[in-house]
Design a protein around this motif. Structure first.
Motif, PDB file in Angstrom:
ATOM      1  N   SER A   1      33.218 -29.800  14.402  1.00  0.00           N
ATOM      2  CA  SER A   1      33.971 -28.381  14.873  1.00  0.00           C
ATOM      3  C   SER A   1      33.771 -28.548  16.496  1.00  0.00           C
ATOM      4  O   SER A   1      34.615 -27.594  17.067  1.00  0.00           O
ATOM      5  CB  SER A   1      33.009 -27.402  14.652  1.00  0.00           C
ATOM      6  OG  SER A   1      31.676 -27.254  14.898  1.00  0.00           O
ATOM      7  N   LEU A   2      33.078 -29.446  17.249  1.00  0.00           N
ATOM      8  CA  LEU A   2      33.144 -29.289  18.573  1.00  0.00           C
ATOM      9  C   LEU A   2      34.381 -30.325  19.145  1.00  0.00           C
ATOM     10  O   LEU A   2      34.566 -30.347  20.573  1.00  0.00           O
ATOM     11  CB  LEU A   2      31.654 -29.831  19.214  1.00  0.00           C
ATOM     12  CG  LEU A   2      30.665 -28.873  19.175  1.00  0.00           C
ATOM     13  CD1 LEU A   2      29.660 -29.250  19.782  1.00  0.00           C
ATOM     14  CD2 LEU A   2      31.227 -27.427  19.844  1.00  0.00           C
ATOM     15  N   ASN A   3      35.259 -31.052  18.169  1.00  0.00           N
ATOM     16  CA  ASN A   3      36.148 -31.665  18.789  1.00  0.00           C
ATOM     17  C   ASN A   3      35.961 -32.888  19.562  1.00  0.00           C
ATOM     18  O   ASN A   3      36.566 -33.398  20.401  1.00  0.00           O
ATOM     19  CB  ASN A   3      37.583 -31.005  19.360  1.00  0.00           C
ATOM     20  CG  ASN A   3      37.890 -29.628  18.580  1.00  0.00           C
ATOM     21  OD1 ASN A   3      37.874 -30.111  17.230  1.00  0.00           O
ATOM     22  ND2 ASN A   3      38.008 -28.634  19.116  1.00  0.00           N
ATOM     23  N   GLY A   4      34.843 -33.671  19.027  1.00  0.00           N
ATOM     24  CA  GLY A   4      34.546 -34.753  20.038  1.00  0.00           C
ATOM     25  C   GLY A   4      33.959 -34.778  21.368  1.00  0.00           C
ATOM     26  O   GLY A   4      33.963 -35.674  21.815  1.00  0.00           O
ATOM     27  N   SER A   5      33.821 -33.626  21.963  1.00  0.00           N
ATOM     28  CA  SER A   5      33.366 -33.517  23.355  1.00  0.00           C
ATOM     29  C   SER A   5      32.874 -32.168  23.625  1.00  0.00           C
ATOM     30  O   SER A   5      33.214 -31.187  23.148  1.00  0.00           O
ATOM     31  CB  SER A   5      34.468 -33.951  24.355  1.00  0.00           C
ATOM     32  OG  SER A   5      34.332 -33.585  25.841  1.00  0.00           O
ATOM     33  N   ALA A   6      31.611 -31.940  24.301  1.00  0.00           N
ATOM     34  CA  ALA A   6      31.294 -30.879  24.736  1.00  0.00           C
ATOM     35  C   ALA A   6      30.661 -30.799  26.242  1.00  0.00           C
ATOM     36  O   ALA A   6      29.971 -31.681  26.568  1.00  0.00           O
ATOM     37  CB  ALA A   6      30.044 -30.408  23.862  1.00  0.00           C
ATOM     38  N   GLN A   7      30.926 -29.812  26.992  1.00  0.00           N
ATOM     39  CA  GLN A   7      30.511 -29.653  28.249  1.00  0.00           C
ATOM     40  C   GLN A   7      29.185 -28.851  28.166  1.00  0.00           C
ATOM     41  O   GLN A   7      29.327 -27.687  28.048  1.00  0.00           O
ATOM     42  CB  GLN A   7      31.395 -28.959  29.417  1.00  0.00           C
ATOM     43  CG  GLN A   7      31.034 -29.085  30.729  1.00  0.00           C
ATOM     44  CD  GLN A   7      31.056 -30.694  31.379  1.00  0.00           C
ATOM     45  OE1 GLN A   7      31.840 -31.543  30.985  1.00  0.00           O
ATOM     46  NE2 GLN A   7      30.198 -30.857  32.176  1.00  0.00           N
ATOM     47  N   ILE A   8      28.104 -29.375  28.737  1.00  0.00           N
ATOM     48  CA  ILE A   8      26.804 -28.806  28.379  1.00  0.00           C
ATOM     49  C   ILE A   8      26.086 -28.214  29.880  1.00  0.00           C
ATOM     50  O   ILE A   8      26.234 -29.103  30.828  1.00  0.00           O
ATOM     51  CB  ILE A   8      25.767 -29.857  27.789  1.00  0.00           C
ATOM     52  CG1 ILE A   8      26.278 -29.899  26.542  1.00  0.00           C
ATOM     53  CG2 ILE A   8      24.460 -28.979  27.485  1.00  0.00           C
ATOM     54  CD1 ILE A   8      26.638 -28.941  25.459  1.00  0.00           C
ATOM     55  N   GLU A   9      25.769 -27.025  29.810  1.00  0.00           N
ATOM     56  CA  GLU A   9      24.942 -26.754  31.023  1.00  0.00           C
ATOM     57  C   GLU A   9      23.315 -26.412  30.247  1.00  0.00           C
ATOM     58  O   GLU A   9      23.313 -25.564  29.403  1.00  0.00           O
ATOM     59  CB  GLU A   9      25.239 -25.425  31.748  1.00  0.00           C
ATOM     60  CG  GLU A   9      26.355 -25.385  32.450  1.00  0.00           C
ATOM     61  CD  GLU A   9      26.898 -24.310  33.464  1.00  0.00           C
ATOM     62  OE1 GLU A   9      26.518 -23.185  32.677  1.00  0.00           O
ATOM     63  OE2 GLU A   9      27.541 -24.222  34.129  1.00  0.00           O
ATOM     64  N   PHE A  10      22.492 -27.051  30.746  1.00  0.00           N
ATOM     65  CA  PHE A  10      21.027 -26.823  30.299  1.00  0.00           C
ATOM     66  C   PHE A  10      20.030 -26.445  31.290  1.00  0.00           C
ATOM     67  O   PHE A  10      19.818 -27.044  32.323  1.00  0.00           O
ATOM     68  CB  PHE A  10      20.617 -28.114  29.567  1.00  0.00           C
ATOM     69  CG  PHE A  10      19.619 -28.169  28.610  1.00  0.00           C
ATOM     70  CD1 PHE A  10      19.601 -28.000  27.092  1.00  0.00           C
ATOM     71  CD2 PHE A  10      18.093 -28.110  29.104  1.00  0.00           C
ATOM     72  CE1 PHE A  10      18.407 -27.905  26.362  1.00  0.00           C
ATOM     73  CE2 PHE A  10      17.142 -27.932  28.167  1.00  0.00           C
ATOM     74  CZ  PHE A  10      17.267 -27.902  26.903  1.00  0.00           C
ATOM     75  N   THR A  11      19.331 -25.392  30.874  1.00  0.00           N
ATOM     76  CA  THR A  11      18.308 -24.908  32.135  1.00  0.00           C
ATOM     77  C   THR A  11      17.151 -25.260  31.512  1.00  0.00           C
ATOM     78  O   THR A  11      16.360 -24.880  30.404  1.00  0.00           O
ATOM     79  CB  THR A  11      18.264 -23.434  32.148  1.00  0.00           C
ATOM     80  OG1 THR A  11      19.970 -23.058  32.559  1.00  0.00           O
ATOM     81  CG2 THR A  11      17.488 -22.980  33.214  1.00  0.00           C
ATOM     82  N   PHE A  12      16.184 -26.093  32.510  1.00  0.00           N
ATOM     83  CA  PHE A  12      15.032 -26.461  32.208  1.00  0.00           C
ATOM     84  C   PHE A  12      14.079 -25.406  32.838  1.00  0.00           C
ATOM     85  O   PHE A  12      14.211 -25.062  34.069  1.00  0.00           O
ATOM     86  CB  PHE A  12      14.392 -27.718  32.780  1.00  0.00           C
ATOM     87  CG  PHE A  12      15.203 -28.776  31.949  1.00  0.00           C
ATOM     88  CD1 PHE A  12      14.391 -29.321  30.996  1.00  0.00           C
ATOM     89  CD2 PHE A  12      16.294 -29.463  32.328  1.00  0.00           C
ATOM     90  CE1 PHE A  12      14.984 -30.455  30.123  1.00  0.00           C
ATOM     91  CE2 PHE A  12      16.923 -30.350  31.580  1.00  0.00           C
ATOM     92  CZ  PHE A  12      16.226 -30.865  30.526  1.00  0.00           C
ATOM     93  N   ASP A  13      13.177 -24.600  32.175  1.00  0.00           N
ATOM     94  CA  ASP A  13      12.404 -23.410  32.659  1.00  0.00           C
ATOM     95  C   ASP A  13      10.961 -23.855  32.807  1.00  0.00           C
ATOM     96  O   ASP A  13      10.306 -24.406  31.783  1.00  0.00           O
ATOM     97  CB  ASP A  13      12.465 -22.208  32.127  1.00  0.00           C
ATOM     98  CG  ASP A  13      14.123 -21.467  32.097  1.00  0.00           C
ATOM     99  OD1 ASP A  13      14.422 -20.907  31.067  1.00  0.00           O
ATOM    100  OD2 ASP A  13      14.483 -21.976  33.036  1.00  0.00           O
ATOM    101  N   TYR A  14      10.507 -23.676  34.011  1.00  0.00           N
ATOM    102  CA  TYR A  14       8.891 -23.913  34.142  1.00  0.00           C
ATOM    103  C   TYR A  14       8.317 -22.696  34.511  1.00  0.00           C
ATOM    104  O   TYR A  14       8.290 -22.098  35.450  1.00  0.00           O
ATOM    105  CB  TYR A  14       8.754 -24.995  35.130  1.00  0.00           C
ATOM    106  CG  TYR A  14       7.357 -25.472  35.267  1.00  0.00           C
ATOM    107  CD1 TYR A  14       6.635 -26.289  34.492  1.00  0.00           C
ATOM    108  CD2 TYR A  14       6.349 -24.633  36.293  1.00  0.00           C
ATOM    109  CE1 TYR A  14       5.294 -26.654  34.750  1.00  0.00           C
ATOM    110  CE2 TYR A  14       4.912 -24.907  36.574  1.00  0.00           C
ATOM    111  CZ  TYR A  14       4.449 -25.998  35.578  1.00  0.00           C
ATOM    112  OH  TYR A  14       3.158 -26.434  35.890  1.00  0.00           O
ATOM    113  N   ASN A  15       7.749 -21.886  33.327  1.00  0.00           N
ATOM    114  CA  ASN A  15       7.071 -20.610  33.917  1.00  0.00           C
ATOM    115  C   ASN A  15       5.442 -20.500  33.909  1.00  0.00           C
ATOM    116  O   ASN A  15       4.839 -21.190  32.999  1.00  0.00           O
ATOM    117  CB  ASN A  15       7.318 -19.784  32.513  1.00  0.00           C
ATOM    118  CG  ASN A  15       8.988 -19.403  32.630  1.00  0.00           C
ATOM    119  OD1 ASN A  15       9.552 -19.402  33.426  1.00  0.00           O
ATOM    120  ND2 ASN A  15       9.621 -19.598  31.251  1.00  0.00           N
ATOM    121  N   VAL A  16       5.007 -19.855  34.919  1.00  0.00           N
ATOM    122  CA  VAL A  16       3.641 -20.054  34.805  1.00  0.00           C
ATOM    123  C   VAL A  16       3.089 -18.682  34.543  1.00  0.00           C
ATOM    124  O   VAL A  16       3.556 -17.587  35.099  1.00  0.00           O
ATOM    125  CB  VAL A  16       3.488 -20.336  36.466  1.00  0.00           C
ATOM    126  CG1 VAL A  16       1.750 -20.226  36.700  1.00  0.00           C
ATOM    127  CG2 VAL A  16       3.918 -21.446  37.117  1.00  0.00           C
TER     128      VAL A  16
END
Length: 280
Positions: A252-267
């Motif tokens: 369903s994503l038609n062979g490609s996807a642009q990803i924004e991924f947020t890594f959170d480090y929470n204290v």
């Protein structure tokens, strides 16, 4: 009173116990009382697996004989003590420190007690002989657990479990396709497994941009928004690189996807509790 010329101090004390107690002791022109300080020094000479340890005779502190003996045995140990394993390596630094801080000291009264009680003198010698070994064993028992704890702390990932917050689009709307939702959760879990940020006392957030092809390979990876910490940013990029390739994209994503991924480090108050999330 016995003459002191040519007699070592310990022998002179043994011959003049009563004179010392009466306050009439004089050794090589130095008045000696029960409270006068007595000192002795140590040396170690080694050759491969052999180490010879020696203890000087008792000396009256402050005399030329005292200073010369300290210098001689300290230099002897410094240059000849190290060359035996394991005892040369063990005893040399111990003896150097003992000599440099002024040797092993006691009073004339203590020396008289040892002369009059040979069994106590033997116990003292035995305690001294085993003391460095005891120090070594205790040191090993303390250092090994400490090293293990440091190693565990250093290599234990600081990230927490996968965030329970479901993935979403940039506008905050939820994925409507169950297959896409399942894929994003899988991708989130995969990246989390490799997220190992450096320990920090402050929370941080790193956003990375990348494109996924149909087979799950990562392309055009870059930092979209820096955390301000170079090491934390590098850890985020490393996590994506190690996770590559990710699972193949759903059709369903038609062979490609642009990803924004947020890594959170929470204290948190009880330490670090980093979490991670992603946005498509």
């Amino acid at each position: 009173m016995t003459q002191s010329a040519g007699i070592d101090f310990g022998t002179w004390v043994a011959q003049n116990i009563q004179n010392i107690r009466n306050g009439a002791g004089s050794y090589q022109g130095n008045r000696v009382t029960g409270d006068s300080t007595v000192v002795r020094y140590f040396s170690c000479m080694s050759c491969v697996v052999f180490s010879v340890r020696q203890t000087s005779k008792y000396l009256l502190q402050g005399t030329d004989e005292d200073r010369n003996t300290n210098a001689r045995l300290t230099l002897l140990t410094l240059f000849l003590g190290w060359w035996g394993f394991p005892f040369g390596v063990i005893f040399t630094p111990i003896y150097l420190v003992k000599n440099l801080i002024g040797g092993e000291k006691c009073t004339v009264n203590d020396l008289i007690f040892l002369l009059e009680n040979p069994e106590e003198a033997k116990k003292k010698r035995d305690r001294f002989s085993y003391a460095p070994l005891i120090v070594l064993v205790v040191g090993i028992l303390l250092v090994i657990p400490l090293a293990v704890l440091v190693s565990i702390f250093k290599h234990t990932p600081t990230h927490a479990n996968v965030s329970e917050k479901p993935p979403s689009y940039k506008d905050g709307s939820q994925f409507s396709d169950p297959e896409v939702t399942s894929y994003m959760n899988t991708m989130q879990y995969s990246l989390k497994e490799y997220w190992n940020p450096p320990h920090s006392a402050q929370s941080s957030h790193v956003l990375v941009d990348f494109r996924l092809d149909g087979k799950g390979h990562v392309h055009d990876l870059k930092i979209g928004h820096s955390s301000g910490d170079v090491k934390c940013d590098a850890a985020a990029l490393e996590a994506v690189c190690k996770a590559d390739p990710l699972p193949a994209l759903p059709k369903s994503l038609n062979g490609s996807a642009q990803i924004e991924f947020t890594f959170d480090y929470n204290v948190a108050e009880d330490g670090t509790a980093p979490a991670n999330r992603h946005r498509r």
